[in-house]
Design an enzyme around this catalytic site. Structure first.
Site: not given
Length: 322
Positions: A189, A107, A128, A132, A218, A15, A26-27, A130, A76, A157, A174
């Site tokens: 929230a 990963d 990523t 994670d 609300h 993703g 940079a690379v 996420d 992918r 809001r 996910r």
């Protein structure tokens, strides 16, 4: 045995995440600065297998540092999951005389890179939204994604207040609730639902009712996509409380846009560090942001135990939304 690296390949996989272009830039420029030729590989491993490889120049990465997405594109690749596909990828690297490969992704992308480690130097850059990947405090794109959610919720809001409604806002995540947690506490929230912690719908309803009794008409509820379907959660809340509810699914909006300053700086630092690792003749490494410094860590760390979910921050969010 020490050897002189002459050609580096770089690809983005999985993703897309804001900041990937800053890392790519940079690379390319760090490599050229050190007299190394850098080759961009289009469409991730799919492009690598099919030889979509071209030399990059200083000008080819001009003005991309604050551009979202990835200049190299991403895709992918089912074929890369097979031994035959992995051999084709390795053959293409050898054909173009590439000595080392930088993989910017998650990963899953790193696992693909390790299948090539028998014939080439490998360095991973964690990209990523996420956040994670074990071994790094932040991944490229996470900060931007959180700020995108905060901006969207701020607008939602306004409508929630005007129409006295409860809004369920579904965010990406996910298997990981980091985006929901960080964005949820930043925008105040009323409830945050994440895959790491079971939620009690009755408790959420009671909180909404208590707020209504003191004049609050609300509410905003942030839901990670891995928790369940936002529409079903919203309908259940409506039937139990009688409050009017609306659903907003932010989806891929969170992946796009210019990277935040933090993401751009981390990405550039990681890109530069990746080249340093390669020039030091190290392999099977990943760049990592640890205690506000970009360092080198073994690539295997990315498959280790995930950093524990921030339970303290989650509890604080609950306490602040009484």
């Amino acid at each position: 045995m020490s050897r002189v690296v002459q050609r580096i390949g770089v690809l983005t996989s999985g993703g897309d995440a804001p900041g990937m272009n800053a890392a790519l830039r940079a690379v390319v420029r760090k490599g050229i600065y050190h007299g190394v030729k850098v080759y961009g590989i289009s469409r991730g491993y799919e492009g690598l297998i099919h030889g979509e490889i071209q030399e990059m120049s200083i000008g080819s990465v001009a003005d991309i540092v604050l551009r979202g997405g990835t200049l190299l594109k991403t895709a992918r690749s089912q074929e890369m999951m097979t031994p035959e596909g992995q051999q084709k990828a390795l053959d293409q690297l050898h054909k173009h005389q590439i000595d080392a490969l930088v993989v910017i992704g998650g990963d899953g992308s790193f696992r693909g890179a390790q299948t090539l480690a028998r014939g080439i130097q490998i360095v991973g850059i964690p990209g990523t939204i996420d956040n994670d990947i074990p071994g790094t405090d932040l991944t490229i794109g996470f900060d931007t994604a959180v700020n995108t959610v905060i901006d969207a919720v701020s607008k939602i809001r306004d409508t929630a207040t005007s129409h006295e409604r409860t809004f369920i806002v579904e965010v990406m995540g996910r298997d990981c609730g980091n985006i929901a947690l960080q964005a949820g506490i930043a925008c105040g929230a009323e409830s945050i639902l994440v895959p790491e912690i079971p939620y009690d719908l009755e408790e959420i309803c009671d909180k909404l009712k208590r707020g209504h009794q003191r004049g609050k008409n609300h509410s905003i509820i942030i839901v990670s996509e891995g928790v369940g379907k936002a529409y079903e959660i919203g309908e259940e809340l409506r039937s139990r409380t009688g409050f009017e509810t609306r659903i907003t699914i932010l989806g891929h909006l969170q992946r796009g846009g210019n990277p935040s300053a933090l993401d751009a700086v981390i990405a550039a630092s990681m890109g530069g560090k990746a080249v340093e690792i390669i020039l030091a003749n190290e392999t099977n490494k990943m760049t990592a942001y640890v205690n506000q410094v970009v360092v080198s860590r073994p690539l295997d760390v990315a498959y280790g135990e995930r950093r524990p979910f921030n339970q303290d921050l989650y509890e604080l969010a609950n306490q602040l939304s009484i």
